[in-house]
Motif scaffolding. Structure first.
Motif, short mmCIF file in Angstrom:
data_model
loop_
_atom_site.label_atom_id
_atom_site.label_comp_id
_atom_site.label_asym_id
_atom_site.label_seq_id
_atom_site.Cartn_x
_atom_site.Cartn_y
_atom_site.Cartn_z
N ALA A 39 0.84 -1.20 0.00
CA ALA A 39 0.00 0.00 0.00
C ALA A 39 0.88 1.25 0.00
N PRO A 40 1.68 1.43 -1.05
CA PRO A 40 2.58 2.58 -1.10
C PRO A 40 1.82 3.89 -1.04
N ALA A 41 2.40 4.86 -0.38
CA ALA A 41 1.69 6.10 -0.07
C ALA A 41 1.31 6.91 -1.30
N ASP A 42 1.99 6.72 -2.43
CA ASP A 42 1.75 7.56 -3.60
C ASP A 42 0.82 6.89 -4.62
N THR A 43 0.04 5.90 -4.21
CA THR A 43 -0.87 5.21 -5.13
C THR A 43 -2.29 5.20 -4.58
N SER A 44 -3.21 4.76 -5.43
CA SER A 44 -4.62 4.70 -5.03
C SER A 44 -4.86 3.62 -3.99
N SER A 45 -3.91 2.70 -3.82
CA SER A 45 -4.04 1.64 -2.83
C SER A 45 -3.38 2.01 -1.50
N SER A 46 -3.19 3.30 -1.28
CA SER A 46 -2.47 3.74 -0.09
C SER A 46 -3.30 3.59 1.18
N VAL A 97 -4.48 -16.17 -31.13
CA VAL A 97 -3.19 -16.44 -30.51
C VAL A 97 -3.34 -16.18 -29.01
N SER A 98 -3.01 -17.19 -28.20
CA SER A 98 -3.15 -17.08 -26.75
C SER A 98 -1.77 -16.96 -26.12
N VAL A 99 -1.69 -16.15 -25.06
CA VAL A 99 -0.42 -15.84 -24.42
C VAL A 99 -0.43 -16.32 -22.97
N VAL A 100 0.66 -16.93 -22.56
CA VAL A 100 0.89 -17.25 -21.14
C VAL A 100 2.05 -16.39 -20.67
N ILE A 101 1.82 -15.61 -19.65
CA ILE A 101 2.89 -14.77 -19.11
C ILE A 101 3.81 -15.58 -18.21
N LYS A 102 4.94 -15.01 -17.87
CA LYS A 102 5.88 -15.68 -16.99
C LYS A 102 5.33 -15.72 -15.56
N PRO A 103 5.80 -16.68 -14.75
CA PRO A 103 5.35 -16.74 -13.35
C PRO A 103 5.60 -15.41 -12.63
N PHE A 104 4.64 -15.01 -11.84
CA PHE A 104 4.67 -13.82 -10.99
C PHE A 104 4.47 -12.50 -11.75
N TRP A 105 4.38 -12.56 -13.06
CA TRP A 105 3.95 -11.41 -13.84
C TRP A 105 2.43 -11.42 -13.92
N TYR A 106 1.86 -10.26 -14.27
CA TYR A 106 0.43 -10.29 -14.59
C TYR A 106 0.09 -9.12 -15.50
N PHE A 107 -1.03 -9.27 -16.24
CA PHE A 107 -1.46 -8.23 -17.15
C PHE A 107 -2.08 -7.08 -16.36
N GLY A 108 -1.52 -5.89 -16.54
CA GLY A 108 -2.04 -4.72 -15.86
C GLY A 108 -1.05 -3.58 -15.92
N SER A 109 -1.57 -2.37 -15.88
CA SER A 109 -0.69 -1.20 -15.98
C SER A 109 -0.79 -0.28 -14.77
N THR A 110 -1.69 -0.61 -13.82
CA THR A 110 -1.80 0.23 -12.61
C THR A 110 -0.56 0.05 -11.74
N PRO A 111 -0.20 1.07 -10.96
CA PRO A 111 1.05 1.01 -10.20
C PRO A 111 0.95 0.24 -8.88
N ALA A 112 -0.22 -0.31 -8.54
CA ALA A 112 -0.36 -1.01 -7.26
C ALA A 112 -1.37 -2.14 -7.42
N GLY A 113 -1.45 -2.99 -6.38
CA GLY A 113 -2.40 -4.09 -6.40
C GLY A 113 -1.89 -5.26 -7.22
N THR A 114 -2.75 -6.27 -7.37
CA THR A 114 -2.37 -7.47 -8.10
C THR A 114 -3.62 -8.11 -8.69
N SER A 115 -3.44 -9.26 -9.35
CA SER A 115 -4.58 -9.91 -9.99
C SER A 115 -4.33 -11.41 -10.08
#
Length: 556
Positions: free
Chosen positions: A242-249, A477-495
């Motif tokens: 929950a870094p202070a400079d993000t929406s998840s603060s 064409v289907s894509v599998v990302i590498k372990p611990f990566w995820y699709f997203g561009s927000t600076p905080a949180g996960t999926s």
């Protein structure tokens, strides 16, 4: 000799009269007693590892009761490649994989028009007495197979009742199947509502529940830690999740209020991130048990109550499963479940109830936390990947915009434009797949031709991706990302959404003393096994797309 024979005969007759009388055996009753109630609990976004990591802190009667009195599998999985809420919920009671049940994501694209389709949208129906948007979830029209509830109602001449409730429309609708009745929480009003697919008028018990406005009682409350500070020492630092400079603060204490100073849509939506929507959901489930007389069906048949608890997903998206917030939420959910199971025991009797608990998917760690653990982990911006892929294909094949659109984890290709230039579909697919394999963060790719021809490798990840791909609906064409990566561009949180174990490994527990042998089971199991096992116990036909096995090792 004659005297000896007569003496022997006399001795035998005397001895025979001295023998004890043996009563004839009474016939053993072979009448099978099915459960009066099947209670299916789905915790949205709960990785199995969290249950194991925090189990020593659970109270009595909740997860601890299920783990000790039930049969639980530590190696159970949502065994498909796109691990999201709708796909996972569709699997629970259908026993089918996405290539059959047709729910390939929370949203997907129409392959012809490229318009977005929501998993449970149906423009033919609206919420009953609530505002309805065009893409709101109002029916199971997109679900292509039957569920346990559908088969049970078929077998009993529609006398069995199947009621489901969730904070999310997709959580309720996909558990209810075609013939059950779903209720979901409205973010605008805070009411539990259904749709015109299920009914034209609400039952009296629902009206009474809504009239009391139970959702408003949390206004102004704060969510703070339940346990002593020492209990959270092993959790990730708030500075990471929950870094202070993000929406998840936002950190503890977390306050439930709104700018208007009174309960409104802002407040109701805020309730989802924390323990109170789960509390409301279980309260509504109690009302349904009483109002529908679940477990006391006058026809003497089994009823089903499906309860999808949505909030853990919101908490994990915001802060990650390694956070103090997620840890605390699970402890609070444990206490809520303990009270609910106690009430079910009083209302129906747990010896009359078969309880199943699972989850729709797990969760990846927040990338910054993974980085602190020396893992290769980042967020992958799919819009940038789409631009780069189109640019590469244009340079290589001489045609602009050969990729029409992206819908995770699929790219939709422009076969028409390629063929007009003499480029075959296979050549276009292979060119796209080869480039994506070199793209940072991508682990593997699969093409439509591979899936259609069954030419994927025989490894775990490939099998999961094949199951998750639907010929009529999925991309090219289907894509599998590498372990611990995820699709997203927000600076905080996960999926979530990958085929890796942290997303697929979920709790799977059956509890019901008359039918289930308690214990910890190490065998591999899948969520699709629930439907096959329940079909066996209920002695009914399996759902139309069911592929799971009967978990015979757990059955008495």
């Amino acid at each position: 000799m004659r005297r000896r024979l007569l003496a022997s005969l006399a001795t035998f007759i005397f001895a025979s009269h001295s023998l004890p009388v043996i009563a004839a055996k009474q016939p053993i009753s072979t009448e099978y007693k099915a459960p009066k109630l099947i209670l299916v609990l789905v915790v949205d976004g709960l990785p199995n590892e969290q249950v194991q990591r925090y189990r020593h802190q659970f109270g009595e009667g909740g997860f601890k009761r299920l783990l000790e009195q039930g049969a639980w599998f530590g190696n159970a999985h949502q065994a498909h490649g796109v691990t999201v809420t709708a796909v996972g919920h569709a699997a629970v009671l259908s026993g089918a994989y996405p290539y059959q049940h047709g729910i390939i994501g929370n949203n997907w694209l129409d392959p012809q028009t490229l318009t977005s389709i929501y998993c449970t949208e149906d423009t033919q129906h609206t919420y009953l007495n609530e505002d309805t948007k065009a893409s709101d979830g109002t029916s199971p029209a997109n679900l292509k197979v039957s569920t346990i509830g559908d088969e049970l109602r078929y077998a009993t001449g529609n006398q069995s009742k199947v009621i489901t409730v969730s904070g999310k429309d997709r959580g309720a609708i996909l558990l209810a199947g075609k013939t059950g009745t779903a209720y979901m929480l409205m973010k605008k009003s805070g009411n539990f509502a259904s749709s015109t697919y299920y009914m034209q008028n609400y039952p009296e018990w629902r009206q009474k529940f809504v009239a009391d406005k139970p959702q408003d009682r949390f206004y102004g409350k704060q969510w703070t830690t339940l346990l002593a500070d020492a209990a959270y020492q092993g959790d990730a630092s708030d500075d990471i999740v929950a870094p202070a400079d993000t929406s998840s603060s936002k950190r503890f204490p977390y306050t439930y209020d709104s700018k208007s100073g009174k309960p409104d849509a802002e407040y109701y939506e805020k309730l989802f991130t924390g323990p109170y929507v789960d509390e409301l959901t279980l309260d509504f489930a109690r009302a349904a048990i009483d109002g529908e007389k679940l477990g006391h069906n006058p026809a003497g048949v089994t009823d089903i109550l499906g309860v999808s608890l949505s909030s853990h997903d919101y908490v994990n998206h915001t802060w990650g499963p390694e956070s103090k917030m997620s840890h605390d939420h699970l402890q609070r959910l444990d206490r809520l479940l303990a009270k609910f199971l106690s009430d079910v025991d009083k209302k129906v009797g747990l010896d009359n109830t078969l309880v199943v608990l699972t989850a729709d998917h797990g969760f990846a760690n927040v990338p910054e936390f993974s980085q602190s653990m020396k893992r290769d982990a980042y967020r992958l911006d799919s819009s940038k990947m789409l631009l780069a892929l189109n640019q590469h294909l244009q340079e290589k094949l001489g045609v602009e915009k050969l990729v029409r659109k992206w819908s995770a984890p699929h790219f939709f290709l422009n076969y028409t434009a390629a063929e007009a230039k003499g480029i075959t579909r296979t050549d276009l697919e292979n060119a796209a797949a080869r480039y994506l394999l070199s793209y940072k963060g991508v682990a593997n790719t699969y093409t439509r031709s591979q899936f259609e021809n069954g030419m994927v490798p025989n490894d775990r990840i490939s099998r999961l991706m094949q199951r998750g791909w639907n010929k009529q609906l999925s991309g090219d064409v289907s894509v599998v990302i590498k372990p611990f990566w995820y699709f997203g561009s927000t600076p905080a949180g996960t999926s979530h959404g990958s085929p890796y174990a942290y997303d697929t490994n979920v709790p799977l527990i059956f509890m019901g003393k008359p039918w289930i042998k308690a214990g910890a089971y190490s065998q591999y199991a899948e969520v699709v096994d629930i439907a096959s096992t329940l079909s066996h116990l209920l002695r009914i036909r399996m759902p139309s797309g069911a592929e799971g096995r009967v978990l015979t090792e757990t059955l008495k």
